[in-house]
Scaffold this active site. Structure first.
Site, PDB file in Angstrom:
ATOM      1  N   GLU A   3       0.881  -1.176   0.000  1.00 50.46           N
ATOM      2  CA  GLU A   3       0.000   0.000   0.000  1.00 50.46           C
ATOM      3  C   GLU A   3       0.911   1.215   0.000  1.00 50.46           C
ATOM      4  O   GLU A   3       1.384   1.654   1.045  1.00 50.46           O
ATOM      5  CB  GLU A   3      -0.919  -0.020   1.242  1.00 50.46           C
ATOM      6  CG  GLU A   3      -1.930  -1.152   1.241  1.00 50.46           C
ATOM      7  CD  GLU A   3      -3.081  -0.943   0.256  1.00 50.46           C
ATOM      8  OE1 GLU A   3      -3.280   0.202  -0.208  1.00 50.46           O
ATOM      9  OE2 GLU A   3      -3.772  -1.916  -0.060  1.00 50.46           O
ATOM     10  N   CYS A  42      -2.105   9.552   2.431  1.00 50.94           N
ATOM     11  CA  CYS A  42      -1.638   8.996   1.152  1.00 50.94           C
ATOM     12  C   CYS A  42      -2.586   9.316   0.010  1.00 50.94           C
ATOM     13  O   CYS A  42      -2.167   9.413  -1.138  1.00 50.94           O
ATOM     14  CB  CYS A  42      -1.454   7.491   1.272  1.00 50.94           C
ATOM     15  SG  CYS A  42      -2.944   6.663   1.842  1.00 50.94           S
TER      16      CYS A  42
HETATM   17  P1  NAD Z   1       7.152   4.992   7.593  1.00 45.20           P
HETATM   18  O1  NAD Z   1       8.414   5.759   7.700  1.00 45.20           O
HETATM   19  O2  NAD Z   1       6.257   4.912   8.765  1.00 45.20           O
HETATM   20  O3  NAD Z   1       7.600   3.542   7.109  1.00 45.20           O
HETATM   21  C1  NAD Z   1       6.696   2.513   6.946  1.00 45.20           C
HETATM   22  C2  NAD Z   1       7.271   1.312   7.663  1.00 45.20           C
HETATM   23  O4  NAD Z   1       8.492   0.887   7.053  1.00 45.20           O
HETATM   24  C3  NAD Z   1       7.591   1.563   9.132  1.00 45.20           C
HETATM   25  O5  NAD Z   1       7.028   0.543   9.909  1.00 45.20           O
HETATM   26  C4  NAD Z   1       9.099   1.549   9.185  1.00 45.20           C
HETATM   27  O6  NAD Z   1       9.616   1.029  10.384  1.00 45.20           O
HETATM   28  C5  NAD Z   1       9.481   0.668   8.038  1.00 45.20           C
HETATM   29  N1  NAD Z   1      10.787   1.021   7.472  1.00 45.20           N
HETATM   30  C6  NAD Z   1      11.308   2.259   7.336  1.00 45.20           C
HETATM   31  N2  NAD Z   1      12.532   2.186   6.734  1.00 45.20           N
HETATM   32  C7  NAD Z   1      12.785   0.879   6.492  1.00 45.20           C
HETATM   33  C8  NAD Z   1      13.864   0.158   5.889  1.00 45.20           C
HETATM   34  N3  NAD Z   1      14.923   0.780   5.395  1.00 45.20           N
HETATM   35  N4  NAD Z   1      13.753  -1.179   5.810  1.00 45.20           N
HETATM   36  C9  NAD Z   1      12.671  -1.819   6.283  1.00 45.20           C
HETATM   37  N5  NAD Z   1      11.620  -1.179   6.869  1.00 45.20           N
HETATM   38  C10 NAD Z   1      11.667   0.130   6.972  1.00 45.20           C
HETATM   39  O7  NAD Z   1       6.279   5.448   6.424  1.00 45.20           O
HETATM   40  P2  NAD Z   1       6.667   6.368   5.216  1.00 45.20           P
HETATM   41  O8  NAD Z   1       7.376   5.553   4.198  1.00 45.20           O
HETATM   42  O9  NAD Z   1       7.258   7.659   5.673  1.00 45.20           O
HETATM   43  O10 NAD Z   1       5.161   6.661   4.788  1.00 45.20           O
HETATM   44  C11 NAD Z   1       4.854   7.626   3.880  1.00 45.20           C
HETATM   45  C12 NAD Z   1       4.483   6.995   2.574  1.00 45.20           C
HETATM   46  O11 NAD Z   1       3.508   5.986   2.804  1.00 45.20           O
HETATM   47  C13 NAD Z   1       3.866   7.956   1.601  1.00 45.20           C
HETATM   48  O12 NAD Z   1       4.371   7.684   0.329  1.00 45.20           O
HETATM   49  C14 NAD Z   1       2.390   7.619   1.657  1.00 45.20           C
HETATM   50  O13 NAD Z   1       1.687   7.943   0.494  1.00 45.20           O
HETATM   51  C15 NAD Z   1       2.438   6.153   1.903  1.00 45.20           C
HETATM   52  N6  NAD Z   1       1.224   5.697   2.548  1.00 45.20           N
HETATM   53  C16 NAD Z   1       0.401   4.886   1.866  1.00 45.20           C
HETATM   54  C17 NAD Z   1      -0.784   4.468   2.433  1.00 45.20           C
HETATM   55  C18 NAD Z   1      -1.722   3.563   1.704  1.00 45.20           C
HETATM   56  O14 NAD Z   1      -2.646   3.067   2.350  1.00 45.20           O
HETATM   57  N7  NAD Z   1      -1.552   3.326   0.420  1.00 45.20           N
HETATM   58  C19 NAD Z   1      -1.109   4.892   3.705  1.00 45.20           C
HETATM   59  C20 NAD Z   1      -0.228   5.710   4.385  1.00 45.20           C
HETATM   60  C21 NAD Z   1       0.946   6.106   3.806  1.00 45.20           C
END
Ligand code: NAD
Length: 470
Positions: free
Chosen positions: A224, A258
């Site tokens: 997602e 998102c």
């Molecule tokens: P985030 O930083 O919370 O990361 C998501 C998860 O990935 C966390 O649990 C984190 O611990 C893990 N993570 C971070 N770096 C990592 C790595 N190098 N290796 C493994 N795991 C790792 O979230 P984010 O990426 O900042 O979220 C923002 C993005 O998420 C935006 O692009 C947004 O559009 C998207 N998003 C999508 C949805 C959806 O439902 N489609 C919902 C919310 C956010």
């Protein structure tokens, strides 16, 4: 329910510990405990009790992490989950039931059906922007489908993460669900395990890490992700309601959604009227000083706050853009016609900045969208049915909402997920149940009669008959 807490400061790399947790969940799964529908319902009811009993605690944590007000916290997190639970409990029996399909003449007499079966032990990785909803909605689907799960909240919403790690074990079956807190290292240690499904919500870069880790075990993934969700405003729209609904969808959770409209596409002659309506509506919803509004949140952390300030550092805001650095608050900011090569137009904004792009002709919006990655959501405000059909048939997006923003999320009968770069897989309602299930094909043949036509020795007659039957 077990909790494995790592701070992220001193990553344990305790793969062995996670492996033990995983093995324990797997033995629960193989003991068939989670296949029992009444066990699944119990877990869902326990989650409901948790949400109702601790709604105020959850709202406090969301306020601490993101400055979410009570109404937003309820509508987009606890209330959303309660209605998800209600829908799931109402339909779980029929979703879990055999799904009969017809059987062709050649295979008669027989019965054919799809038998939903749980996948096993699944991992769900949450994101920080809706830290409770995005952690628990996949868990609801996973439990309803009869799986064991490890859930990993986002470390970037620490109050929500800690609260989930403390509450979930009090309510859910510790033999079947474990919470692992932590950041990159902990997530990567988890990703090394041979899960039966990984459900990840977050950005594209980590999505690639998740997918390549999953590939090592041929584990299926749901990603997602996000991206830039366009919003077309056609001159035929009802201007005031359009502005109201865009302000709601864009600035809820301070734009950290998102599926928030990322940018507006509008025809040149209509842009000024739209900007005026937008400004009026921002003032109506957040007052003349949005930074003082109790209904307006803050940016999750300093890194994201500085990233957003940087996006508009060299650009002129047509509306807003005031800052309160101490509180990480950035007022609704609207930028007219930023350069196409600016970071603002190249990367997902994920914050309270809204570019408005003027086009010579609104029909050019179709080419504009097609020239970029397929978005997670596409919004179209228009009363022109011919144009609506054109946009719907000639563009691709995970979801489309005509004449509103984000409201499709309230319909559990619509699947939610991206397409292309905005993600793969889907959930909500039965789509979530199916994501965490294998729909096993079953054919039960009668053995009383046996037509010998398909067996050797073959003959011209048998071949003739087979051609008729197949
Ligand atoms: P985030 O930083 O919370 O990361 C998501 C998860 O990935 C966390 O649990 C984190 O611990 C893990 N993570 C971070 N770096 C990592 C790595 N190098 N290796 C493994 N795991 C790792 O979230 P984010 O990426 O900042 O979220 C923002 C993005 O998420 C935006 O692009 C947004 O559009 C998207 N998003 C999508 C949805 C959806 O439902 N489609 C919902 C919310 C956010």
């Amino acid at each position: 329910m077990q909790v494995v807490t790592d701070t992220g400061n001193a990553p344990s790399q305790d793969t062995g510990h996670y492996a033990a947790t995983f093995a324990a969940l797997r033995s629960t799964f193989f003991a068939n405990k989670t296949r029992d529908i009444s066990w699944r319902k119990q877990q869902l009811l326990a989650l409901k009790t948790m949400l109702v009993t601790h709604e105020q605690d959850i709202h406090r944590a969301l306020n601490q992490d993101l400055g979410k007000c009570e109404t937003e916290a309820h509508t987009s997190e606890t209330g959303f989950l309660l209605s998800d639970l209600k829908h799931t409990l109402k339909h779980i029996d029929s979703w879990a039931d055999l799904r009969h399909v017809s059987t062709p003449l050649a295979a008669q007499p027989a019965r054919s059906y799809l038998q939903p079966e749980p996948l096993g032990v699944v991992l769900t990785i949450g994101a920080w922007n809706y830290p409770v909803q995005l952690l628990l909605a996949p868990l609801i689907a996973a439990l309803a489908a009869g799986n064991c799960a490890i859930v990993k909240p986002s470390e970037l919403a620490p109050a929500s993460s800690a609260l989930m790690a403390s509450l979930l074990p009090q309510y859910l079956d510790e033999d079947a669900v474990a919470v692992v807190e932590g950041a990159k290292e902990e997530t990567q240690a988890l990703l090394a395990l041979p899960f039966d499904h990984i459900f990840y919500t977050g950005g594209e870069a980590v999505g690639k890490i998740v997918m390549s880790a999953a590939a090592k075990h041929l584990t299926p993934v749901t990603l997602e992700l996000g991206g830039k969700s366009p919003c077309i405003v056609d001159a035929s729209c009802r201007l005031d309601v359009t502005a109201r609904r865009i302000v709601w969808g864009k600035w809820m959770n301070c734009g950290q959604t998102c599926i928030a409209p990322d940018y507006i596409l509008i025809e040149k002659g209509f842009a000024e009227a739209f900007l005026a309506a937008l400004e009026r509506e921002i003032t109506k919803q957040y007052g003349p000083e949005p930074l003082q509004s109790k209904d307006y949140g803050h940016i999750v952390n300093t890194r994201h706050y500085e990233r957003l300030c940087q996006l508009i550092a060299d650009l002129q805001c047509r509306i807003g853009g005031e800052r309160d650095d101490g509180k990480r608050k950035l007022a609704p900011a609207v930028v007219l016609n930023p350069p196409a090569d600016s970071t603002l137009m190249q990367e997902e904004i994920f914050g309270p900045v809204l570019p408005v792009i003027e086009l010579e002709n609104i029909e050019d919006s179709i080419g504009f969208i097609r020239g970029r990655a397929k978005p997670l959501a596409l919004y179209l405000f228009s009363e022109d049915h011919v144009f609506r059909d054109k946009v719907l048939t000639q563009t691709s997006a995970g979801s489309v909402c005509v004449n509103d923003t984000m409201m499709f999320m309230t319909n559990a009968n619509l699947p939610f997920g991206g397409v292309g770069g905005s993600g793969m897989g889907r959930y909500h309602g039965q789509y979530g149940f199916d994501t965490f299930s294998h729909l096993k094909s079953v054919m039960v043949r009668a053995s009383k009669f046996d037509v010998a036509v398909r067996y050797a020795p073959y003959s011209r007659f048998k071949l003739w008959l087979l051609k008729k039957l197949l």
